[in-house]
Enzyme design. Sequence first.
Site, PDB file in Angstrom:
ATOM      1  N   SER A 135      75.792  -9.507 -55.028  1.00 41.42           N
ATOM      2  CA  SER A 135      76.697  -9.997 -54.000  1.00 41.42           C
ATOM      3  C   SER A 135      78.120  -9.958 -54.556  1.00 41.42           C
ATOM      4  O   SER A 135      78.419 -10.601 -55.563  1.00 41.42           O
ATOM      5  CB  SER A 135      76.288 -11.433 -53.641  1.00 41.42           C
ATOM      6  OG  SER A 135      77.166 -11.990 -52.707  1.00 41.42           O
ATOM      7  N   LYS A 161      76.103  -5.932 -51.787  1.00 41.75           N
ATOM      8  CA  LYS A 161      76.435  -6.775 -50.620  1.00 41.75           C
ATOM      9  C   LYS A 161      77.892  -7.170 -50.751  1.00 41.75           C
ATOM     10  O   LYS A 161      78.299  -7.725 -51.776  1.00 41.75           O
ATOM     11  CB  LYS A 161      75.519  -7.998 -50.616  1.00 41.75           C
ATOM     12  CG  LYS A 161      75.993  -9.189 -49.793  1.00 41.75           C
ATOM     13  CD  LYS A 161      74.878 -10.216 -49.646  1.00 41.75           C
ATOM     14  CE  LYS A 161      75.368 -11.646 -49.801  1.00 41.75           C
ATOM     15  NZ  LYS A 161      74.284 -12.635 -49.674  1.00 41.75           N
ATOM     16  N   LEU A 162      78.672  -6.885 -49.717  1.00 41.79           N
ATOM     17  CA  LEU A 162      80.081  -7.263 -49.718  1.00 41.79           C
ATOM     18  C   LEU A 162      80.255  -8.526 -48.891  1.00 41.79           C
ATOM     19  O   LEU A 162      79.807  -8.601 -47.742  1.00 41.79           O
ATOM     20  CB  LEU A 162      80.945  -6.156 -49.098  1.00 41.79           C
ATOM     21  CG  LEU A 162      80.882  -4.757 -49.727  1.00 41.79           C
ATOM     22  CD1 LEU A 162      81.860  -3.834 -49.010  1.00 41.79           C
ATOM     23  CD2 LEU A 162      81.192  -4.820 -51.219  1.00 41.79           C
ATOM     24  N   LYS A 163      80.932  -9.503 -49.461  1.00 42.94           N
ATOM     25  CA  LYS A 163      81.305 -10.684 -48.691  1.00 42.94           C
ATOM     26  C   LYS A 163      82.449 -10.271 -47.769  1.00 42.94           C
ATOM     27  O   LYS A 163      83.382  -9.576 -48.211  1.00 42.94           O
ATOM     28  CB  LYS A 163      81.763 -11.799 -49.640  1.00 42.94           C
ATOM     29  CG  LYS A 163      80.619 -12.409 -50.452  1.00 42.94           C
ATOM     30  CD  LYS A 163      79.669 -13.177 -49.550  1.00 42.94           C
ATOM     31  CE  LYS A 163      78.736 -14.065 -50.355  1.00 42.94           C
ATOM     32  NZ  LYS A 163      77.847 -14.850 -49.480  1.00 42.94           N
ATOM     33  N   ASP A 189      78.027  -9.838 -45.781  1.00 45.41           N
ATOM     34  CA  ASP A 189      77.685 -11.242 -45.533  1.00 45.41           C
ATOM     35  C   ASP A 189      78.944 -11.998 -45.116  1.00 45.41           C
ATOM     36  O   ASP A 189      79.908 -12.076 -45.882  1.00 45.41           O
ATOM     37  CB  ASP A 189      77.097 -11.866 -46.809  1.00 45.41           C
ATOM     38  CG  ASP A 189      76.614 -13.298 -46.608  1.00 45.41           C
ATOM     39  OD1 ASP A 189      76.732 -13.825 -45.478  1.00 45.41           O
ATOM     40  OD2 ASP A 189      76.121 -13.896 -47.584  1.00 45.41           O
ATOM     41  N   ASN A 191      78.973 -15.324 -43.939  1.00 50.03           N
ATOM     42  CA  ASN A 191      78.905 -16.782 -44.093  1.00 50.03           C
ATOM     43  C   ASN A 191      79.557 -17.516 -42.916  1.00 50.03           C
ATOM     44  O   ASN A 191      80.413 -18.390 -43.116  1.00 50.03           O
ATOM     45  CB  ASN A 191      79.524 -17.234 -45.418  1.00 50.03           C
ATOM     46  CG  ASN A 191      78.672 -16.858 -46.623  1.00 50.03           C
ATOM     47  OD1 ASN A 191      79.058 -15.979 -47.398  1.00 50.03           O
ATOM     48  ND2 ASN A 191      77.522 -17.470 -46.778  1.00 50.03           N
ATOM     49  N   GLU A 214      74.916 -10.145 -42.461  1.00 49.70           N
ATOM     50  CA  GLU A 214      74.308 -11.453 -42.700  1.00 49.70           C
ATOM     51  C   GLU A 214      75.170 -12.569 -42.108  1.00 49.70           C
ATOM     52  O   GLU A 214      76.368 -12.645 -42.380  1.00 49.70           O
ATOM     53  CB  GLU A 214      74.171 -11.620 -44.230  1.00 49.70           C
ATOM     54  CG  GLU A 214      73.481 -12.885 -44.701  1.00 49.70           C
ATOM     55  CD  GLU A 214      73.357 -12.909 -46.232  1.00 49.70           C
ATOM     56  OE1 GLU A 214      73.505 -11.853 -46.885  1.00 49.70           O
ATOM     57  OE2 GLU A 214      73.131 -14.006 -46.774  1.00 49.70           O
ATOM     58  N   ASP A 239      70.921 -16.223 -42.649  1.00 46.43           N
ATOM     59  CA  ASP A 239      70.822 -16.956 -43.913  1.00 46.43           C
ATOM     60  C   ASP A 239      70.900 -18.445 -43.546  1.00 46.43           C
ATOM     61  O   ASP A 239      69.872 -19.118 -43.381  1.00 46.43           O
ATOM     62  CB  ASP A 239      71.961 -16.505 -44.842  1.00 46.43           C
ATOM     63  CG  ASP A 239      72.119 -17.353 -46.107  1.00 46.43           C
ATOM     64  OD1 ASP A 239      71.389 -18.351 -46.272  1.00 46.43           O
ATOM     65  OD2 ASP A 239      72.999 -17.047 -46.950  1.00 46.43           O
ATOM     66  N   LYS A 263      66.038 -18.290 -48.826  1.00 44.35           N
ATOM     67  CA  LYS A 263      66.529 -19.086 -49.955  1.00 44.35           C
ATOM     68  C   LYS A 263      65.706 -20.363 -49.989  1.00 44.35           C
ATOM     69  O   LYS A 263      65.816 -21.193 -49.074  1.00 44.35           O
ATOM     70  CB  LYS A 263      67.998 -19.460 -49.766  1.00 44.35           C
ATOM     71  CG  LYS A 263      68.981 -18.348 -50.027  1.00 44.35           C
ATOM     72  CD  LYS A 263      70.387 -18.870 -49.850  1.00 44.35           C
ATOM     73  CE  LYS A 263      71.396 -17.734 -49.920  1.00 44.35           C
ATOM     74  NZ  LYS A 263      72.728 -18.186 -49.504  1.00 44.35           N
ATOM     75  N   GLY A 291      70.366 -15.790 -52.989  1.00 48.03           N
ATOM     76  CA  GLY A 291      70.681 -16.476 -54.241  1.00 48.03           C
ATOM     77  C   GLY A 291      71.748 -17.519 -54.008  1.00 48.03           C
ATOM     78  O   GLY A 291      72.458 -17.484 -52.990  1.00 48.03           O
TER      79      GLY A 291
HETATM   80  O1  OSB Z   1      75.618 -16.663 -48.551  1.00 45.96           O
HETATM   81  O2  OSB Z   1      74.269 -15.649 -49.817  1.00 45.96           O
HETATM   82  C1  OSB Z   1      75.176 -16.473 -49.679  1.00 45.96           C
HETATM   83  C2  OSB Z   1      76.326 -17.705 -53.107  1.00 45.96           C
HETATM   84  C3  OSB Z   1      76.514 -19.037 -52.838  1.00 45.96           C
HETATM   85  C4  OSB Z   1      76.323 -19.510 -51.564  1.00 45.96           C
HETATM   86  C5  OSB Z   1      75.925 -18.643 -50.552  1.00 45.96           C
HETATM   87  C6  OSB Z   1      75.707 -17.299 -50.804  1.00 45.96           C
HETATM   88  C7  OSB Z   1      75.950 -16.819 -52.107  1.00 45.96           C
HETATM   89  C8  OSB Z   1      75.844 -15.415 -52.472  1.00 45.96           C
HETATM   90  C9  OSB Z   1      75.584 -15.079 -53.916  1.00 45.96           C
HETATM   91  O3  OSB Z   1      76.014 -14.496 -51.699  1.00 45.96           O
HETATM   92  C10 OSB Z   1      74.132 -14.890 -54.179  1.00 45.96           C
HETATM   93  C11 OSB Z   1      73.834 -14.851 -55.656  1.00 45.96           C
HETATM   94  O4  OSB Z   1      74.155 -13.854 -56.284  1.00 45.96           O
HETATM   95  O5  OSB Z   1      73.285 -15.831 -56.188  1.00 45.96           O
HETATM   96 MG    MG Z   2      74.488 -15.472 -47.223  1.00 46.41          MG
END
Ligand code: OSB
Ligand code: MG
Length: 368
Positions: A135, A161-163, A189, A191, A214, A239, A263, A291
Amino acid sequence: MKLAGVELRRIGMPLVAPFRTSFGTETERDVLLLRVVTDDAEGWGECVAMSDPLYSPEYVDAAADVLRRFLIPALAGHRSLDGNAVGPALAPFKGHRMAKAALEMAVLDAELRALGRSFARELGAVRDRVPCGVSVGIMDSIGELLDAVGGYLDAGYVRIKLKIEPGWDVEPVRAVRERFGDDVLLQVDANTAYTQADARHLARLDPFDLLLIEQPLDEENVRGHAELAKIVATPICLDESITSARAAADAIALGACQVVNIKPGRAGGYLEARRIHDVCVAHGVPVWCGGMLETGLGRAANVALAALPGFVLPGDTSASDRYYRTDITAPFVLENGHLPVPTAPGLGVTPDPDRLDAVTTGTEWLPV
Ligand code: OSB
Ligand code: MG
């Protein structure tokens, strides 16, 4: 087993690089660990709650509080405690899934160490290694992003995976595709950073052949994701919204997700995570393991979970060195883009006492 007590241990783990998402920037992981002591064995749990309630309503101080005041005392009278008994014993308390998950993980670890059985074996793993994605946080520039992605691809990660967030979505995706080609497994992703009014904008990601997008919308806006799926061709993955097997069943029935990120912390534990997996498999919905910047303890359990048959997409189960210069357990090291599934009893890893002490910010012994 009978519970003797639980040690709460707070550790501060500096990240190798700041991790920026649409909800904030993390530079140090503030982690709550649990060590349960029973008459049979000890077990370790890792709580994935973050310092601030920005990803989910939970946060580390609240998790410690609810464990201390309600969850740990609820296990006190139990004569035959095991992993399966934790969920029902904690069910009267609403929410606090990450805190519950950590306690269940620790009891399960103690039980499995006593039985000589691994997490992988207990959960139903069918693989001895799992393919790993990574990520990649939001960066200050496209150049920085391309350097980061290039480094991860060189390290062997099989999926990127690009935020994303408004203002950092189509252009970074385009740049990564242009530089690294169409064969890279790529996903994004958000969020929860978008609204349904952004549907047309998100459809601009369609030409880039992403595996999935995501959680574009709010956690509670499950129906909105179903509406979005009618406009956006890229598969929608949830997620934050998937807090239980029932939530997964509802989201799937509504057409709100074509893929699910599992998760265990978010869902109240590894046993509920397995039930989410089972619901998704029954519906033909692919899953992958998310994760939460875990230490080697949580990583060991995640890798075991990711070895179940329905985990058909690479997870955010990256190697220890993607997060931390020094992990608290023996590090997880990428081998040809994969991590090995631990086979020793319980989690199969234990924290190094010196390393643990070096990062500990507080401990508290809770006898029961
Ligand atoms: O949205 O998947 C998520 C980390 C912290 C909180 C939410 C997310 C994430 C990650 C990193 O995307 C996942 C990892 O490498 O542990
Ligand atoms: Mg996520």
